[in-house]
Design a protein around this motif. Structure first.
Motif, PDB file in Angstrom:
ATOM      1  N   LEU A   1      35.414  49.773  51.233  1.00 55.99           N
ATOM      2  CA  LEU A   1      34.143  49.699  51.913  1.00 55.99           C
ATOM      3  C   LEU A   1      33.280  48.944  51.052  1.00 55.99           C
ATOM      4  CD1 LEU A   1      33.750  53.163  53.546  1.00 55.99           C
ATOM      5  CD2 LEU A   1      33.780  50.704  54.767  1.00 55.99           C
ATOM      6  N   LEU A   2      33.383  49.283  49.653  1.00 53.66           N
ATOM      7  CA  LEU A   2      32.483  48.384  48.553  1.00 53.66           C
ATOM      8  C   LEU A   2      32.747  47.108  48.704  1.00 53.66           C
ATOM      9  CD1 LEU A   2      30.663  48.840  46.180  1.00 53.66           C
ATOM     10  CD2 LEU A   2      32.445  48.878  44.825  1.00 53.66           C
ATOM     11  N   ALA A   3      33.885  46.577  48.598  1.00 52.46           N
ATOM     12  CA  ALA A   3      34.239  45.257  48.679  1.00 52.46           C
ATOM     13  C   ALA A   3      33.885  44.384  50.082  1.00 52.46           C
ATOM     14  CB  ALA A   3      35.865  45.083  48.572  1.00 52.46           C
ATOM     15  N   LEU A   4      33.693  45.350  51.186  1.00 51.05           N
ATOM     16  CA  LEU A   4      33.181  44.777  52.423  1.00 51.05           C
ATOM     17  C   LEU A   4      31.615  44.549  52.409  1.00 51.05           C
ATOM     18  CD1 LEU A   4      35.273  46.619  54.840  1.00 51.05           C
ATOM     19  CD2 LEU A   4      35.192  44.122  54.580  1.00 51.05           C
ATOM     20  N   LEU A   5      30.877  44.954  51.334  1.00 52.11           N
ATOM     21  CA  LEU A   5      29.404  45.024  51.392  1.00 52.11           C
ATOM     22  C   LEU A   5      28.921  43.533  51.170  1.00 52.11           C
ATOM     23  CD1 LEU A   5      28.219  48.197  49.239  1.00 52.11           C
ATOM     24  CD2 LEU A   5      28.018  47.548  51.550  1.00 52.11           C
ATOM     25  N   PRO A   6      29.639  42.577  50.368  1.00 54.91           N
ATOM     26  CA  PRO A   6      29.033  41.412  50.639  1.00 54.91           C
ATOM     27  C   PRO A   6      29.159  40.637  51.903  1.00 54.91           C
ATOM     28  CG  PRO A   6      30.498  41.556  48.783  1.00 54.91           C
ATOM     29  CD  PRO A   6      30.600  42.965  49.635  1.00 54.91           C
ATOM     30  N   ALA A   7      30.169  40.877  52.789  1.00 50.55           N
ATOM     31  CA  ALA A   7      30.329  40.350  53.967  1.00 50.55           C
ATOM     32  C   ALA A   7      29.520  40.973  54.973  1.00 50.55           C
ATOM     33  CB  ALA A   7      31.901  40.655  54.676  1.00 50.55           C
TER      34      ALA A   7
ATOM     35  N   ALA B   1      31.115  35.180  50.637  1.00 51.83           N
ATOM     36  CA  ALA B   1      31.025  36.504  50.622  1.00 51.83           C
ATOM     37  C   ALA B   1      32.402  37.281  50.601  1.00 51.83           C
ATOM     38  CB  ALA B   1      30.342  37.150  51.886  1.00 51.83           C
ATOM     39  N   LEU B   2      33.206  36.856  51.386  1.00 52.52           N
ATOM     40  CA  LEU B   2      34.760  37.446  51.324  1.00 52.52           C
ATOM     41  C   LEU B   2      35.489  37.074  49.933  1.00 52.52           C
ATOM     42  CD1 LEU B   2      35.775  36.197  54.922  1.00 52.52           C
ATOM     43  CD2 LEU B   2      35.046  38.367  54.328  1.00 52.52           C
ATOM     44  N   LEU B   3      35.147  35.981  49.403  1.00 52.44           N
ATOM     45  CA  LEU B   3      35.799  35.798  47.858  1.00 52.44           C
ATOM     46  C   LEU B   3      35.179  36.976  47.053  1.00 52.44           C
ATOM     47  CD1 LEU B   3      35.818  31.969  47.560  1.00 52.44           C
ATOM     48  CD2 LEU B   3      37.691  33.278  47.470  1.00 52.44           C
ATOM     49  N   LEU B   4      34.127  37.179  47.038  1.00 51.54           N
ATOM     50  CA  LEU B   4      33.362  38.201  46.390  1.00 51.54           C
ATOM     51  C   LEU B   4      34.270  39.395  46.525  1.00 51.54           C
ATOM     52  CD1 LEU B   4      29.544  37.820  46.445  1.00 51.54           C
ATOM     53  CD2 LEU B   4      31.273  37.372  44.444  1.00 51.54           C
ATOM     54  N   GLY B   5      34.654  40.045  47.955  1.00 56.01           N
ATOM     55  CA  GLY B   5      35.142  41.111  48.293  1.00 56.01           C
ATOM     56  C   GLY B   5      36.643  41.187  47.637  1.00 56.01           C
ATOM     57  N   TYR B   6      37.280  39.715  47.564  1.00 58.39           N
ATOM     58  CA  TYR B   6      38.667  39.716  47.101  1.00 58.39           C
ATOM     59  C   TYR B   6      38.554  39.935  45.571  1.00 58.39           C
ATOM     60  CZ  TYR B   6      42.970  37.322  45.491  1.00 58.39           C
ATOM     61  OH  TYR B   6      43.991  37.044  44.988  1.00 58.39           O
ATOM     62  N   VAL B   7      37.639  39.598  44.713  1.00 66.86           N
ATOM     63  CA  VAL B   7      37.247  39.754  43.397  1.00 66.86           C
ATOM     64  C   VAL B   7      37.352  41.239  43.324  1.00 66.86           C
ATOM     65  CG1 VAL B   7      36.175  39.345  41.292  1.00 66.86           C
ATOM     66  CG2 VAL B   7      36.583  37.510  43.001  1.00 66.86           C
ATOM     67  N   ILE B   8      36.500  41.956  43.892  1.00 67.77           N
ATOM     68  CA  ILE B   8      36.473  43.379  43.867  1.00 67.77           C
ATOM     69  C   ILE B   8      37.546  44.112  44.245  1.00 67.77           C
ATOM     70  CG2 ILE B   8      35.245  45.292  44.762  1.00 67.77           C
ATOM     71  CD1 ILE B   8      32.528  43.238  45.351  1.00 67.77           C
ATOM     72  N   LEU B   9      38.304  43.711  45.007  1.00 70.75           N
ATOM     73  CA  LEU B   9      39.521  44.545  45.628  1.00 70.75           C
ATOM     74  C   LEU B   9      40.511  44.188  44.377  1.00 70.75           C
ATOM     75  CD1 LEU B   9      39.772  43.622  49.225  1.00 70.75           C
ATOM     76  CD2 LEU B   9      39.391  45.798  48.346  1.00 70.75           C
ATOM     77  N   VAL B  10      40.827  43.105  44.061  1.00 74.06           N
ATOM     78  CA  VAL B  10      41.720  42.803  42.688  1.00 74.06           C
ATOM     79  C   VAL B  10      41.365  43.563  41.475  1.00 74.06           C
ATOM     80  CG1 VAL B  10      42.758  41.032  41.299  1.00 74.06           C
ATOM     81  CG2 VAL B  10      42.399  40.507  43.842  1.00 74.06           C
ATOM     82  N   ALA B  11      39.811  43.539  41.267  1.00 75.71           N
ATOM     83  CA  ALA B  11      39.535  44.382  40.016  1.00 75.71           C
ATOM     84  C   ALA B  11      39.671  45.667  40.189  1.00 75.71           C
ATOM     85  CB  ALA B  11      38.158  44.176  39.840  1.00 75.71           C
ATOM     86  N   LEU B  12      39.336  46.263  41.351  1.00 76.18           N
ATOM     87  CA  LEU B  12      39.929  47.760  41.590  1.00 76.18           C
ATOM     88  C   LEU B  12      41.364  48.067  41.731  1.00 76.18           C
ATOM     89  CD1 LEU B  12      36.778  48.775  43.887  1.00 76.18           C
ATOM     90  CD2 LEU B  12      37.164  49.020  41.395  1.00 76.18           C
ATOM     91  N   ASN B  13      42.331  47.014  41.791  1.00 78.96           N
ATOM     92  CA  ASN B  13      43.485  47.150  41.866  1.00 78.96           C
ATOM     93  C   ASN B  13      43.791  47.826  43.191  1.00 78.96           C
ATOM     94  OD1 ASN B  13      46.291  46.832  41.063  1.00 78.96           O
ATOM     95  ND2 ASN B  13      46.476  48.764  40.250  1.00 78.96           N
ATOM     96  N   LEU B  14      43.290  47.429  44.398  1.00 78.00           N
ATOM     97  CA  LEU B  14      43.427  48.044  45.774  1.00 78.00           C
ATOM     98  C   LEU B  14      44.319  47.291  46.509  1.00 78.00           C
ATOM     99  CD1 LEU B  14      39.811  49.240  46.480  1.00 78.00           C
ATOM    100  CD2 LEU B  14      41.749  50.756  45.569  1.00 78.00           C
ATOM    101  N   ILE B  15      44.714  46.098  46.383  1.00 77.23           N
ATOM    102  CA  ILE B  15      45.519  45.207  46.925  1.00 77.23           C
ATOM    103  C   ILE B  15      46.470  44.447  46.021  1.00 77.23           C
ATOM    104  CG2 ILE B  15      43.688  44.751  48.467  1.00 77.23           C
ATOM    105  CD1 ILE B  15      43.378  41.828  47.532  1.00 77.23           C
ATOM    106  N   ASN B  16      47.331  43.668  46.667  1.00 74.94           N
ATOM    107  CA  ASN B  16      48.264  42.893  45.807  1.00 74.94           C
ATOM    108  C   ASN B  16      47.807  41.645  46.242  1.00 74.94           C
ATOM    109  OD1 ASN B  16      50.575  41.262  45.564  1.00 74.94           O
ATOM    110  ND2 ASN B  16      52.061  42.919  45.853  1.00 74.94           N
ATOM    111  N   TRP B  17      47.615  40.913  44.995  1.00 75.55           N
ATOM    112  CA  TRP B  17      46.700  39.557  44.833  1.00 75.55           C
ATOM    113  C   TRP B  17      47.578  38.396  45.506  1.00 75.55           C
ATOM    114  CZ3 TRP B  17      49.491  35.909  42.608  1.00 75.55           C
ATOM    115  CH2 TRP B  17      50.519  36.170  41.501  1.00 75.55           C
TER     116      TRP B  17
END
Length: 363
Positions: free
Chosen positions: A34-40, A229-245
């Protein structure tokens, strides 16, 4: 080997797997997404106004209500299930798949499709084979195509320069227009590599137009407009290790390669790869939908196979299909293949011996 000392007494703890834990629970994982979705969410509110935020909040409420109603009906703990934020996350993702002008009767239908049909009927979170938000999006697109394709220009969009059919009415409160993919989908294809073929999509390949697509000045769903905005979300998800890059990278990369090959040999059939990357729901689907922990492969190799399959199918539907966009259909189709992909790409356990070698050694 003689120097190795095994733990004894209280130091030896017997327990079931997993033996290593990050300390993260379901609520913190959903909160991170949800935090990563905030920019979008912020970008959609900026480009489409206050009604975009209203649609998002309203859709989240509908999904949480649908989750609570199901749990109450089957005797599950309502607040414990709702409190893990999975229904709220599904609501945000579903809202970002909707146009800002969507009628308010659509989100409740989408919530029922997402929560009941896409998740709870399989046993709840962790058992669903398909992404719930995409189940709802495809269901709504098939059942209510008029409501799901009523696009509105963004706030910063110069309507007179937009490469699509735009309708104006005296005293109207809104203006409707086609999305860039919709424009391309209705443009007759020109075979060959002559000048006519090269100029077939010149309106959607303009540098200034593609720049506006990157920032979000175009028509489309709430969450697919701003690639930045979606690129910012991607960076947040990778930084938090929540997705497979690997999934977003190979998904988007395969779309670029496939459409690039077709565009090189047949420029009058489809626009350049840059157009396909910056338009439609590619980034939204690749970053937030295809990376779902439940419905995506476990291994790194499996994620690559899954992502490439999504990219190729998306490109095929965009170029030759009846729908201008194919991200949702591609991800759902590949979701169904995840068990097979995990089986093909699974790691062999330590000490594994193939069956044929076992038989030979026995002889």
């Amino acid at each position: 080997m003689e120097n190795i000392k095994l733990p004894t007494g209280k130091k030896l703890v017997l327990s079931s797997s997993p033996h290593l834990s990050t300390g993260a629970n379901l609520r913190t994982i959903m909160g991170g997404v949800l935090l990563a979705l905030l920019p979008a969410v912020a970008a959609s509110t900026w480009f489409f106004g206050f009604r975009a935020l209203l649609v998002i909040v309203y859709t989240v409420f509908c999904c949480v209500a649908a989750e609570a109603l199901w749990c109450w009906a089957v005797g599950k703990a309502v607040w414990r299930t709702v409190g893990d934020l999975s229904a709220a996350l599904t609501g945000v993702l579903l809202a970002l798949c909707l146009p800002v002008s969507v009628p308010l009767y659509v989100p409740p239908i989408g919530a029922i499709l997402a929560i009941w049909l896409g998740k709870q009927v399989y046993g709840g979170l962790g058992n669903n084979p398909f992404n719930p938000a995409l189940v709802a999006r495809v269901g709504l697109l098939i059942a209510l195509p008029a409501a799901m394709t009523l696009w509105t220009p963004s706030r910063g969009m110069v309507v007179s320069d937009y490469p699509g059919r735009t309708e104006f009415f005296n005293g109207a409160d809104a203006v409707t227009c086609a999305t860039p993919l919709g424009v391309v989908g209705t443009t007759p294809k020109v075979m060959g590599k002559d000048q006519a073929a090269a100029n077939n999509f010149h309106k959607v390949e303009d540098r200034e137009f593609l720049k506006r697509c990157f920032w979000g000045d175009r028509a489309g769903c709430l969450g697919e407009t701003s690639v930045f905005a979606l690129l910012l979300g991607y960076v947040i998800l990778v930084a938090l290790n929540l997705i497979n890059w690997r999934v977003p990278l190979f998904f988007i990369g395969s779309v670029a390669i496939f459409t690039g090959i077709v565009h090189y040999f047949l420029p009058g059939v489809t626009p350049s790869p840059l157009f396909h990357i910056l338009n439609g729901g590619l980034f939204l689907g690749a970053v937030f939908m295809a990376t779902d922990m439940v419905t995506s492969p476990i291994t790194g190799a499996g994620c690559v196979v899954f992502a490439v399959g999504c990219g190729v199918m998306t490109s095929v539907i965009r170029i030759w299909g009846n729908y201008p966009e194919g991200v949702s259909f591609a991800i759902l189709f590949m979701n169904a293949l995840v068990p097979l992909i995990d089986r093909w790409c699974g790691h062999r356990p330590f000490g594994y011996v193939p069956k044929r070698r076992k038989e030979e050694s026995a002889e």
